[in-house]
Design a protein around this motif. Structure first.
Motif, short mmCIF file in Angstrom:
data_model
loop_
_atom_site.label_atom_id
_atom_site.label_comp_id
_atom_site.label_asym_id
_atom_site.label_seq_id
_atom_site.Cartn_x
_atom_site.Cartn_y
_atom_site.Cartn_z
N MET A 9 62.67 19.74 56.99
CA MET A 9 63.63 18.99 57.63
C MET A 9 64.88 19.79 57.87
O MET A 9 65.96 21.03 57.26
N LYS A 10 65.18 20.64 59.19
CA LYS A 10 66.14 21.17 60.02
C LYS A 10 67.53 19.97 60.19
O LYS A 10 67.53 19.21 60.77
N VAL A 11 68.51 20.69 59.67
CA VAL A 11 70.16 19.78 59.84
C VAL A 11 70.77 21.42 60.61
O VAL A 11 71.17 22.16 59.84
N GLY A 12 70.93 20.65 62.25
CA GLY A 12 71.45 22.11 62.68
C GLY A 12 70.62 23.07 62.86
O GLY A 12 69.86 22.92 63.06
N ASN A 13 71.11 23.81 62.29
CA ASN A 13 70.40 25.41 62.38
C ASN A 13 69.86 25.58 61.56
O ASN A 13 69.48 26.95 60.41
N ILE A 14 69.89 24.86 59.73
CA ILE A 14 69.73 25.06 58.98
C ILE A 14 68.11 24.38 57.57
O ILE A 14 68.44 23.03 58.36
N MET A 15 67.33 24.76 57.35
CA MET A 15 66.36 23.77 57.19
C MET A 15 66.41 24.11 55.76
O MET A 15 67.12 24.22 54.98
N LYS A 16 66.36 22.81 55.57
CA LYS A 16 66.35 21.51 53.69
C LYS A 16 65.68 21.22 53.30
O LYS A 16 64.89 20.70 54.14
N LYS A 17 65.63 21.00 52.04
CA LYS A 17 64.75 19.60 51.43
C LYS A 17 65.55 18.83 50.45
O LYS A 17 66.67 18.64 50.25
N PHE A 18 65.44 17.31 51.97
CA PHE A 18 65.68 16.40 51.49
C PHE A 18 65.21 14.77 50.02
O PHE A 18 63.55 15.21 51.00
N PHE A 19 65.61 14.24 49.66
CA PHE A 19 64.56 13.20 49.06
C PHE A 19 65.06 11.69 48.73
O PHE A 19 66.20 11.33 47.94
N ILE A 20 64.24 10.78 49.17
CA ILE A 20 65.09 9.59 49.21
C ILE A 20 64.15 9.09 48.56
O ILE A 20 63.06 8.74 48.73
N LEU A 21 64.94 7.97 47.53
CA LEU A 21 64.50 6.94 46.72
C LEU A 21 64.65 6.10 47.08
O LEU A 21 65.46 5.49 46.68
N ASN A 22 63.27 5.17 47.45
CA ASN A 22 63.75 3.73 47.84
C ASN A 22 62.79 2.87 47.51
O ASN A 22 61.77 3.25 47.01
N ALA A 23 63.97 1.54 47.13
CA ALA A 23 63.17 0.62 46.36
C ALA A 23 62.13 -0.67 47.23
O ALA A 23 63.55 -1.14 48.05
N ASP A 24 60.96 -0.99 47.90
CA ASP A 24 60.20 -1.63 48.55
C ASP A 24 60.60 -2.82 47.45
O ASP A 24 60.81 -3.33 46.74
N ASP A 25 61.16 -4.20 48.35
CA ASP A 25 60.70 -5.11 48.82
C ASP A 25 62.24 -5.93 47.55
O ASP A 25 62.33 -6.56 46.68
N PHE A 26 63.35 -5.93 48.05
CA PHE A 26 64.85 -5.69 47.55
C PHE A 26 64.67 -7.34 48.11
O PHE A 26 64.36 -7.63 49.49
N GLY A 27 64.82 -8.34 47.51
CA GLY A 27 65.22 -9.58 47.34
C GLY A 27 64.41 -10.73 47.67
O GLY A 27 64.23 -11.48 47.57
N MET A 28 63.12 -10.04 46.91
CA MET A 28 61.94 -10.79 46.62
C MET A 28 62.06 -11.34 44.99
O MET A 28 61.86 -12.62 44.95
N SER A 29 62.74 -10.70 43.77
CA SER A 29 63.15 -11.60 43.08
C SER A 29 64.18 -11.58 42.40
O SER A 29 64.72 -10.30 43.17
N GLU A 30 65.08 -11.86 41.34
CA GLU A 30 66.29 -10.91 41.25
C GLU A 30 66.52 -9.90 39.86
O GLU A 30 66.68 -9.72 40.15
N PHE A 31 64.58 -10.01 39.53
CA PHE A 31 64.85 -8.36 38.96
C PHE A 31 64.30 -7.49 39.59
O PHE A 31 65.24 -6.47 39.44
N LEU A 33 61.57 16.39 54.66
CA LEU A 33 62.10 15.00 54.16
C LEU A 33 61.08 14.34 53.69
O LEU A 33 60.40 14.09 54.24
N ALA A 34 61.36 13.84 52.40
CA ALA A 34 60.48 13.26 51.43
C ALA A 34 60.70 11.64 51.14
O ALA A 34 62.71 12.20 50.75
N GLU A 35 59.78 11.05 51.12
CA GLU A 35 60.55 9.40 50.80
C GLU A 35 59.49 8.86 49.93
O GLU A 35 58.42 8.81 49.89
N ALA A 36 60.00 8.31 48.79
CA ALA A 36 58.93 8.36 47.39
C ALA A 36 59.57 6.69 47.99
O ALA A 36 60.62 6.60 47.69
N LEU A 37 58.71 5.63 47.57
CA LEU A 37 58.79 4.36 47.45
C LEU A 37 58.82 4.04 46.26
O LEU A 37 57.31 4.46 45.73
N ILE A 38 59.13 3.16 45.88
CA ILE A 38 59.02 2.87 44.42
C ILE A 38 58.87 1.02 44.22
O ILE A 38 59.46 0.21 45.47
N HIS A 39 58.89 -0.17 43.74
CA HIS A 39 59.64 -1.61 42.94
C HIS A 39 59.45 -1.95 41.78
O HIS A 39 59.03 -2.15 40.65
#
Length: 285
Positions: free
Chosen positions: A1-23, A237-243
């Protein structure tokens, strides 16, 4: 992914199903404040939606919150009989949604429901990304609708589902009955992504280069995330989905292992050693 003139590796760790249960909610709270979780996607029709809004988000100032559109499980927020049974419960499987997405009246009801879900979340908190339960928004006609609404509601980032195939050295995972169907999911979703990427550009939205979490759905944990990232050699830019679920007793559930991955300091070090910067959606838009 390019930020300005610089190439970078970004990682987003995302939790799906937020709000589905107390757990799920507890996993988000601990994953953000004591681990490497950076973002979460909130279900407007989740049974613990209000708890997520009132108790979890205020305790997570660095949490990136998204809309997790859901037309495949639970109750609808609107009257949409083409999507639900007589009790208002969503009753279409994925194949049915693909076929029905060609129907104009059906899509009008999808739009009505999507708007209600987006507005319910945006009325309560700041939103910076949008995705969906079981990748329903990847279906091309539904993706175009989602992109249109993202632009209209000023949500700058939409998830796409291209996953670079990778191999985790675990016999157990590949003998799991979930694995063969997951390979078919990769083929389908990678095809959809090729169709959807031009739509992202058309609506001037941001998206991920790669997604991790399709091929090993139901088998995600620290090693799966590690090898998924190892397959990505170039700046991206990599995104990982977990539950993730934080269980006190049912520790053999696969979602509990996904929660444990958010607490894994060794995994955090490996992510950094691979040149990835842990980020969230707000930081890459």
């Amino acid at each position: 992914m390019k930020v300005g003139n610089i190439m970078k590796k970004f990682f987003i760790l995302n939790a799906d199903d937020f709000g589905m249960s107390e757990f799920y909610n507890e996993a988000v709270l601990n994953g953000v404040n004591n681990g490497i979780l950076t973002s979460a996607s909130l279900c407007a029709n989740g049974v613990k939606f209000e708890e997520a809004i009132n108790n979890i988000i205020p305790q997570c100032p660095n949490l990136s919150v998204g809309v997790h559109l859901n037309i495949i499980e639970g109750q609808s927020l609107t009257e949409c009989p083409l999507l639900t049974d007589n009790d208002g419960n969503f009753n279409n499987g994925y194949i049915a949604l693909i076929l029905k997405s060609l129907n104009k009246d059906f899509m009008l009801q999808v739009e009505q429901e999507f708007r209600a879900q987006i507005e319910k979340i945006k009325d309560k908190t700041t939103v910076d990304h949008i995705d969906s339960h079981v990748h329903t928004h990847a279906i091309p006609n539904i993706f175009r609708l989602t992109a249109k609404l993202a632009k209209e509601y000023d949500i700058p980032y939409i998830r796409t589902q291209y996953e670079k195939p990778y191999f985790v050295p675990s016999v157990k995972k590949h003998l799991n009955t979930k694995y063969p169907p997951n390979i078919l999911k990769i083929i389908l979703l990678n095809t959809f992504t090729m169709l959807n990427r031009p739509v992202v550009k058309e609506y001037e939205l941001k998206t991920n280069d790669y997604l991790i979490g399709v091929g090993y759905t139901g088998m995600m944990e620290s090693m799966t995330l590690e090898y998924g990232l190892k397959a990505l050699k170039k700046d991206c830019l990599a995104e990982a989905l977990i539950h993730p679920c934080k269980y006190e007793q049912v520790i053999e559930d696969s979602h509990h292992y996904e929660y444990l991955a958010t607490q894994d300091k060794d995994l955090e070090s490996k992510i950094t050693d691979m040149g990835f910067e842990l980020s969230n959606h707000s930081n890459v838009i």
